[in-house]
Design a protein around this motif. Structure first.
Motif, short mmCIF file in Angstrom:
data_model
loop_
_atom_site.label_atom_id
_atom_site.label_comp_id
_atom_site.label_asym_id
_atom_site.label_seq_id
_atom_site.Cartn_x
_atom_site.Cartn_y
_atom_site.Cartn_z
N GLY A 25 -63.63 -83.40 -21.69
CA GLY A 25 -64.02 -82.73 -22.92
C GLY A 25 -64.90 -81.52 -22.73
N LYS A 26 -65.14 -81.13 -21.47
CA LYS A 26 -66.01 -80.00 -21.17
C LYS A 26 -65.18 -78.79 -20.77
CE LYS A 26 -69.83 -82.43 -21.60
NZ LYS A 26 -70.82 -82.16 -22.66
N GLY A 27 -65.68 -77.61 -21.11
CA GLY A 27 -64.98 -76.38 -20.76
C GLY A 27 -65.47 -75.24 -21.62
N HIS A 28 -64.61 -74.28 -21.85
CA HIS A 28 -64.94 -73.07 -22.61
C HIS A 28 -64.29 -73.16 -23.99
CE1 HIS A 28 -65.51 -68.88 -23.67
NE2 HIS A 28 -66.04 -68.60 -22.49
N PRO A 29 -65.00 -72.78 -25.04
CA PRO A 29 -64.41 -72.88 -26.39
C PRO A 29 -63.25 -71.94 -26.64
CG PRO A 29 -66.54 -71.75 -26.46
CD PRO A 29 -66.42 -72.35 -25.09
N ARG A 30 -63.05 -70.95 -25.78
CA ARG A 30 -62.00 -69.96 -26.04
C ARG A 30 -60.60 -70.58 -26.05
NH1 ARG A 30 -63.11 -66.79 -20.31
NH2 ARG A 30 -62.08 -68.30 -18.93
N GLY A 31 -60.42 -71.69 -25.30
CA GLY A 31 -59.12 -72.34 -25.29
C GLY A 31 -58.77 -73.00 -26.60
N ALA A 32 -59.77 -73.25 -27.43
CA ALA A 32 -59.55 -73.93 -28.71
C ALA A 32 -59.75 -73.03 -29.91
CB ALA A 32 -60.49 -75.14 -28.83
N GLY A 33 -60.53 -71.95 -29.77
CA GLY A 33 -60.92 -71.22 -30.97
C GLY A 33 -60.67 -69.73 -31.01
N THR A 34 -60.07 -69.16 -29.95
CA THR A 34 -59.93 -67.69 -29.89
C THR A 34 -59.26 -67.10 -31.11
OG1 THR A 34 -60.01 -67.44 -27.49
CG2 THR A 34 -58.67 -65.84 -28.68
N PHE A 35 -58.13 -67.64 -31.52
CA PHE A 35 -57.32 -66.96 -32.53
C PHE A 35 -57.92 -67.11 -33.92
CE2 PHE A 35 -54.81 -67.35 -28.81
CZ PHE A 35 -54.14 -66.13 -28.75
N SER A 36 -58.43 -68.27 -34.24
CA SER A 36 -59.09 -68.44 -35.53
C SER A 36 -60.35 -67.58 -35.62
CB SER A 36 -59.45 -69.91 -35.77
OG SER A 36 -58.27 -70.68 -35.89
N ARG A 37 -61.02 -67.41 -34.48
CA ARG A 37 -62.25 -66.61 -34.47
C ARG A 37 -61.97 -65.13 -34.77
NH1 ARG A 37 -67.48 -67.20 -33.16
NH2 ARG A 37 -68.58 -65.48 -32.12
N ILE A 38 -60.80 -64.65 -34.41
CA ILE A 38 -60.44 -63.28 -34.77
C ILE A 38 -60.53 -63.10 -36.28
CG2 ILE A 38 -58.57 -61.56 -34.76
CD1 ILE A 38 -59.83 -62.11 -31.99
N PHE A 39 -60.08 -64.09 -37.02
CA PHE A 39 -60.08 -63.99 -38.49
C PHE A 39 -61.47 -64.26 -39.07
CE2 PHE A 39 -55.77 -64.86 -37.19
CZ PHE A 39 -55.05 -63.95 -37.93
N SER A 40 -62.15 -65.28 -38.57
CA SER A 40 -63.45 -65.62 -39.16
C SER A 40 -64.50 -64.55 -38.86
CB SER A 40 -63.92 -66.99 -38.67
OG SER A 40 -64.09 -67.01 -37.26
N ARG A 41 -64.47 -64.01 -37.65
CA ARG A 41 -65.51 -63.03 -37.31
C ARG A 41 -65.18 -61.62 -37.76
NH1 ARG A 41 -70.03 -61.93 -34.89
NH2 ARG A 41 -70.33 -60.00 -33.73
N TYR A 42 -63.96 -61.16 -37.47
CA TYR A 42 -63.67 -59.74 -37.67
C TYR A 42 -63.07 -59.44 -39.04
CZ TYR A 42 -64.77 -59.64 -32.77
OH TYR A 42 -65.43 -59.79 -31.59
N VAL A 43 -62.32 -60.37 -39.60
CA VAL A 43 -61.73 -60.14 -40.92
C VAL A 43 -62.72 -60.49 -42.02
CG1 VAL A 43 -59.85 -60.73 -42.49
CG2 VAL A 43 -59.40 -60.51 -40.03
N ARG A 44 -63.34 -61.68 -41.92
CA ARG A 44 -64.21 -62.14 -43.00
C ARG A 44 -65.67 -61.75 -42.81
NH1 ARG A 44 -61.79 -67.14 -42.67
NH2 ARG A 44 -63.79 -68.15 -42.20
N GLU A 45 -66.24 -62.11 -41.66
CA GLU A 45 -67.67 -61.91 -41.47
C GLU A 45 -68.03 -60.43 -41.35
OE1 GLU A 45 -70.98 -62.75 -37.97
OE2 GLU A 45 -69.31 -64.17 -38.20
N LYS A 46 -67.43 -59.73 -40.40
CA LYS A 46 -67.78 -58.33 -40.17
C LYS A 46 -66.97 -57.36 -41.02
CE LYS A 46 -69.23 -56.69 -36.44
NZ LYS A 46 -69.09 -55.94 -35.19
N GLN A 47 -65.79 -57.81 -41.44
CA GLN A 47 -64.89 -56.97 -42.25
C GLN A 47 -64.57 -55.65 -41.53
OE1 GLN A 47 -66.05 -56.68 -46.38
NE2 GLN A 47 -66.80 -58.79 -46.42
N THR A 48 -64.36 -55.74 -40.22
CA THR A 48 -64.05 -54.56 -39.42
C THR A 48 -62.58 -54.49 -39.03
OG1 THR A 48 -64.80 -55.83 -37.50
CG2 THR A 48 -66.36 -54.26 -38.46
#
Length: 513
Positions: free
Chosen positions: A390-413
């Motif tokens: 269960g240990k590792g880097h979160p990018r394997g589980a969250g990269t694509f959703s993070r594109i939307f949550s951070r750049y589309v919604r949060e930063k709106q960039t």
């Protein structure tokens, strides 16, 4: 075939009357003579369909039969299975060009992050036939791999019998223990010819291109890369390259080298994770890529939305000298097993306990990561690796959703449509000149393969963290691979294995399990 399980409700006469009235308002002149007269395998109803290639962004119904999209329409449609996508975005399935691990757990996390196709294109594999054969019929999502320059180089420089190589990278590395220095030594003309021959055989077996990790094979000089790029160009095969690391040359110089070789050979080049390879030179490398494209070169790049990179205690770059080169300190190293931030003393102690222990190196700035992913030229890719306990880097589980949550919604960039393109159409276009199958993916259009991700634009978000890296993403309601639901009503579907191999155009005969 197995499809989403929501059944079409029966309508009363009054309900049917209302449907006729509503369809008339939508401009449907005939129900009996239109799409409603046909029953499709799957009907996706009332969704906000977003197709980044055509620019379509509107309420539509999508009909799927035999694994393909057969209709995108305002008209009512009927399906043996139905998905009510009201309030949801219907987008092309996400495509990850940089996915190292293809275990069931990682494929599950990829699917829950909206990914329908995951490809190992940086390190690659050898032999690719064995790599493909081991995954056929047992994968939830589509999979593919490049030919590994690293392993091919090792065979050419050490004389290792290629028949002993299994395609399991960890096992194969053990075969090289005690062999000649295949990582740092330069190759001669005969060895380069041997590499070219092996690359050609791998392309014949369906490799999606050629993958290079120059940080671990610094002996591969310009002459070697030029020979291999030229050979790949003759086959129209792309090259996926981890440029030389800091300490070997500057990031800008490393990028300039591969772009110059692309220009001299006519090769297609994709620079992986510009955020972690570019570091403080990220802006300059993006300028180089833009200029290369302006002059007609086929050069692209990708990034992942995290400031930490994966490394290990036995990587020389993680030592005191290496961290200084990265303008960082031991405190920027996080021991994956415990989450502990290290000091010089605890680093040495950890190395004694487990010389190969995994590390996350927090060596990037968020500003440079944002700079990369907000650039319209940059597509998203995870660089996801295997999880252990269960240990590792979160990018394997969250990269694509993070594109939307951070750049589309949060930063709106990043506009929503551009974000969808970054995770679907752009990766498909990167490959389609050599992977014809990709012309049918990354789109919501008639005739496209029904790899589809349906999500709530207001709720899609990464939940994986460095502390809990296997937490699945939120807000993804359905993920369809060739029309079959691997995520159905926000839940991963165990036992559904519609993933197929993605091959390059050089394939002569497909692998068999």
């Amino acid at each position: 075939m197995q499809f989403a399980k929501i059944e079409t409700p029966r309508r009363s006469r009054s309900a049917r009357g209302r449907a006729i009235f509503i369809s008339a308002l939508l401009g449907c002149t005939s129900i009996a003579g239109g799409a409603v007269g046909q029953t499709y395998d799957l009907a996706i109803l009332h969704g906000r369909v977003m197709d980044p290639e055509s620019g379509l962004d509107g309420l539509r119904n999508v009909a799927v039969s035999q694994g393909k999209i057969v209709r995108v329409t305002r008209r009512p449609i009927r399906g043996r299975s139905v998905i009510d996508a009201s309030g949801l975005v219907v987008a092309p399935g996400f495509i990850d060009l940089h996915a190292h691990d293809h275990s069931p757990l990682t494929h599950r996390l990829h699917a829950q992050d909206g990914v329908t196709t995951a490809l190992e294109l940086e390190n690659g594999a050898f032999p690719v036939r064995a790599w493909y054969a081991s995954r056929i019929g047992v994968s939830a999502i589509n999979f593919g791999v490049s030919a590994s320059h690293g392993v091919i180089r090792a065979i050419a420089l050490t004389g290792l019998d290629e028949r002993r190589v299994t395609g399991d990278l960890e096992a194969d590395i053990k075969l090289l223990e005690g062999k000649a220095d295949w990582q740092n030594a330069p190759s001669d003309a005969a060895e380069r010819l041997r590499m070219i021959d092996l690359v050609g055989k791998e392309l014949d077996d369906g490799a999606v291109g050629v993958g290079y990790h120059l940080a671990t094979t610094p002996g591969a000089d310009t002459a070697e890369l030029s020979a291999l790029f030229a050979a790949a160009a003759q086959r129209s095969a792309p090259n996926f390259i981890h440029i030389r690391s800091v300490g070997q040359v500057t990031p800008s110089t490393a990028a300039r080298e591969v772009i110059a070789i692309a220009k001299s050979t006519g090769a297609s080049v994709h620079i992986v994770h510009v955020n972690s390879s570019g570091l403080w030179d990220t802006a300059d490398i993006l300028t180089q890529v833009k200029e290369a494209q302006r002059t007609g070169l086929d050069v692209t790049t990708e990034a992942y939305p995290y400031t930490g990179a994966m490394t290990a205690l036995d990587d020389p770059r993680s030592g005191a000298e290496g961290m200084a080169t990265y303008r960082s300190s031991f405190h920027d190293l996080e021991l994956v097993a415990t989450g502990e931030r290290l000091t010089a003393e605890t680093y040495e102690a950890a190395k004694r306990r487990d010389p190969h222990g995994a590390l996350i190196a927090h060596v990037m700035t968020l500003d440079n990561v944002d700079l990369a992913l907000e650039n319209p030229l940059v597509m998203a890719a995870s660089d996801g690796e295997a999880y252990h306990d269960g240990k590792g880097h979160p990018r394997g589980a969250g990269t694509f959703s993070r594109i939307f949550s951070r750049y589309v919604r949060e930063k709106q960039t990043v506009p929503l449509m551009q974000a969808i393109a970054k995770v679907s159409l752009m990766p498909a276009r990167r490959l389609e000149a050599y992977v014809p199958d990709m012309k049918l993916r990354g789109r919501i259009q008639k005739g496209a393969i029904a790899d589809i991700t349906i999500f709530d634009a207001d709720k899609i978000a990464d939940r994986a963290t460095y502390e809990n890296p296997t937490a699945p993403s939120a807000g993804i309601a359905y993920v369809l691979v060739a029309g079959r639901a691997v995520v159905d009503r926000y839940r991963f579907q165990d036992g559904v294995k519609p993933g197929v191999p993605i091959y390059g155009a050089g394939l002569k005969a497909p692998a068999k399990r």
